[in-house]
Write an enzyme that holds these catalytic residues in place. Structure first.
Site, PDB file in Angstrom:
ATOM      1  CB  SER A  52      89.870   8.089  28.182  1.00 52.10           C
ATOM      2  OG  SER A  52      91.146   8.451  27.679  1.00 52.10           O
ATOM      3  CD  GLU A 189      84.482  13.211  23.631  1.00 52.47           C
ATOM      4  OE1 GLU A 189      85.301  13.825  24.349  1.00 52.47           O
ATOM      5  OE2 GLU A 189      84.113  12.040  23.861  1.00 52.47           O
TER       6      GLU A 189
HETATM    7  O1  KIV Z   1      90.222  11.561  28.040  1.00 51.86           O
HETATM    8  C1  KIV Z   1      90.296  11.472  26.802  1.00 51.86           C
HETATM    9  O2  KIV Z   1      90.773  10.479  26.239  1.00 51.86           O
HETATM   10  C2  KIV Z   1      89.793  12.599  26.015  1.00 51.86           C
HETATM   11  C3  KIV Z   1      89.699  12.396  24.539  1.00 51.86           C
HETATM   12  C4  KIV Z   1      88.488  11.593  24.221  1.00 51.86           C
HETATM   13  C5  KIV Z   1      89.707  13.668  23.801  1.00 51.86           C
HETATM   14  O3  KIV Z   1      89.456  13.603  26.539  1.00 51.86           O
END
Ligand code: KIV
Length: 271
Positions: A52, A189
């Site tokens: 993310s 998720e």
């Molecule tokens: O990349 C991320 O932040 C994630 C979370 C949403 C679990 O995979």
């Protein structure tokens, strides 16, 4: 300073024990030294260096563009800051889906160059061979099922997954297979809470939910979202623990005003 995983307070084994005694597991993303230090001090159990970062650090629409070099850079920054939490690094899109040999090479690079504790991979049966090969090298793997953002172009939407029976059944099968393969935990998720409850009850390893309800063994949020730094993202599952967008904005505006007016710096702020 990085303390290395041998002195890590939270280990994959401790997470298992936490599930066994019904103690909830806290997990949060971090991507840089300064915020990872604060998250560590707050007593978090797991830091996820999530892909993310592609969204909240780099401004991409999806998580797909982030590279392994960029993930390693973020992970190294976090590792210099933390002592207690287990640090898990997302394997970025395109570094493990192709073939198991490439997956092992990618995971080893991440672990060697960042000195993190584990990797996370999105998917079930379709990536099982890669998961098994990585686990066979001794690298701990966290699974990730339900809404898997690296597959956004297949799904076409970030809506709740596994509402239909067939997809729910596949998710349960995938979760059982990941546990059998040796994963130490699984992120769930954006799936119905009742399904996450079923999975959490069936597995001995912990489930960590995001938009997956209260029965998961732990919870994870993206730091920028829970701090309210991102004022355009408001899914139902997100609880905001601050309004940092407004706080940052006020601070920046005050600074601009003080510089323009000549109020900053004053006598005591100069040499
Ligand atoms: O990349 C991320 O932040 C994630 C979370 C949403 C679990 O995979």
């Amino acid at each position: 300073m990085s303390t290395g995983s041998s002195t890590r307070v939270i280990t994959t084994h401790k997470l298992l024990e936490m599930k066994q005694r019904g103690e909830k597991i806290s997990m949060l993303t971090a991507y840089d030294y300064t915020s990872a230090r604060i998250v560590d001090q707050a007593g978090i159990d797991i830091i996820l260096v999530g892909d993310s970062a592609a969204n909240v650090m780099a401004g991409h629409e999806t998580t797909l563009p982030i590279t392994i070099d960029q993930m390693i850079y973020h992970a190294q920054s976090v590792m210099r800051a933390v002592k207690n939490p287990l640090v898990v690094v997302d394997m970025p899109f395109g570094t493990y889906q192709g073939n198991p040999k490439e997956a092992v090479r990618s995971a080893i690079r991440i672990m060697k160059e960042s000195e993190a504790d584990a990797v996370k991979m999105e998917g079930g049966a379709e990536i099982m061979e890669s998961v098994e090969r990585i686990l066979s090298t001794g690298i701990p793997v966290m699974g990730h099922l339900g809404l898997t953002p690296q597959s956004i172009h297949k799904f076409g939407t970030y809506a709740v997954r596994a509402k239909e029976e067939a997809e729910a059944n596949k998710l349960i099968e995938d979760a059982i297979a990941l546990e059998k393969a040796g994963c130490f935990a699984i992120v769930l998720e954006k799936i119905p809470a009742a399904l996450a409850k079923r999975v959490s009850e069936q597995l001995s390893i912990p489930t960590i939910g995001i938009g997956a309800g209260k029965w998961c063994d732990g919870q994870v949020l993206v730091m920028h979202d829970m701090l309210g730094l991102n004022n355009t993202f408001s899914p139902r599952f997100l609880r905001r623990y601050g309004n940092m967008y407004e706080e940052y904005l006020k601070a920046f505006q005050n600074y601009v005003a003080d510089v323009k007016s000549g109020d900053f710096p004053n006598e005591s702020e100069q040499y």
